[in-house]
Write a protein that holds these residues in place. Sequence first.
Motif, PDB file in Angstrom:
ATOM      1  N   LEU A  41      42.067  27.274  36.006  1.00 41.87           N
ATOM      2  CA  LEU A  41      41.730  27.488  34.593  1.00 41.87           C
ATOM      3  C   LEU A  41      41.878  28.965  34.232  1.00 41.87           C
ATOM      4  N   GLY A  42      41.358  29.840  35.078  1.00 41.63           N
ATOM      5  CA  GLY A  42      41.472  31.279  34.816  1.00 41.63           C
ATOM      6  C   GLY A  42      42.912  31.733  34.759  1.00 41.63           C
ATOM      7  N   ALA A  43      43.755  31.223  35.650  1.00 44.52           N
ATOM      8  CA  ALA A  43      45.170  31.607  35.661  1.00 44.52           C
ATOM      9  C   ALA A  43      45.870  31.121  34.395  1.00 44.52           C
ATOM     10  N   VAL A  44      45.564  29.902  33.963  1.00 40.90           N
ATOM     11  CA  VAL A  44      46.169  29.377  32.728  1.00 40.90           C
ATOM     12  C   VAL A  44      45.730  30.222  31.534  1.00 40.90           C
ATOM     13  N   LEU A  45      44.443  30.522  31.450  1.00 35.42           N
ATOM     14  CA  LEU A  45      43.944  31.343  30.345  1.00 35.42           C
ATOM     15  C   LEU A  45      44.584  32.733  30.352  1.00 35.42           C
ATOM     16  N   GLN A  46      44.698  33.337  31.526  1.00 37.32           N
ATOM     17  CA  GLN A  46      45.317  34.655  31.612  1.00 37.32           C
ATOM     18  C   GLN A  46      46.788  34.599  31.218  1.00 37.32           C
ATOM     19  N   ALA A  47      47.507  33.567  31.676  1.00 36.01           N
ATOM     20  CA  ALA A  47      48.924  33.439  31.320  1.00 36.01           C
ATOM     21  C   ALA A  47      49.091  33.285  29.814  1.00 36.01           C
ATOM     22  N   LEU A  48      48.269  32.448  29.194  1.00 39.58           N
ATOM     23  CA  LEU A  48      48.349  32.266  27.738  1.00 39.58           C
ATOM     24  C   LEU A  48      48.006  33.561  27.008  1.00 39.58           C
ATOM     25  N   PHE A  49      46.966  34.218  27.452  1.00 35.90           N
ATOM     26  CA  PHE A  49      46.543  35.458  26.809  1.00 35.90           C
ATOM     27  C   PHE A  49      47.607  36.551  26.951  1.00 35.90           C
TER      28      PHE A  49
END
Length: 194
Positions: A18-26
């Motif tokens: 989840l953190g990696a997905v959020l960071q990639a989107l951000f």
Amino acid sequence: APSAGASAWLGLAAVLVLGAVLQALFLAHEWSTNPFARAPLNDGRVYWSWAGDLAAGHWIGGSPYFSAPLYPHVAAIVRACGGDLLALYVVQALVHLATAALLFRVAHARAGTTAAVIAALAWVLLDDAGYATARVLNGGVQCLTAVWLLDRALALQERRTTPAAGLFGLALGVATLANPVLLACVPLAAAWCA
């Protein structure tokens, strides 16, 4: 049903994904829409320039450090490897995720899987920490080293051995390079270790 150990690993993996997905989107959003992500200002510009000097082999300057030296050296490694600002932001996103994993470890050892998942999840959802990964700023490295220092202090408290004390000392030294105000804690830490 997964075992207690397996559920801990699954919980950590879910938080990190989840953190990696959020960071990639951000990071994708910031890189494509925010001109300041591509051209740092103020402190960010100074850090990026300092990292460039270090990457070019200018390790010794003509004046004392005016800021914590660890972060510019991390950024210099990125620059020396040919990385640009986006590469630095990716490294900072990885540092952000590593901090979540260390928080998980600290909480899991003291309060169990549920508390560990909540602690790591709170970290990856924290706006300020997530937002800082797309800035040329010291905060992510400071947080990672502070959590590592906490982890090593708790490990030393549980097992007073020479290797544990050595790792605590290393963590304190690295954390001090990221956050110089910790220098005042060095005599207290030495007394505590003794």
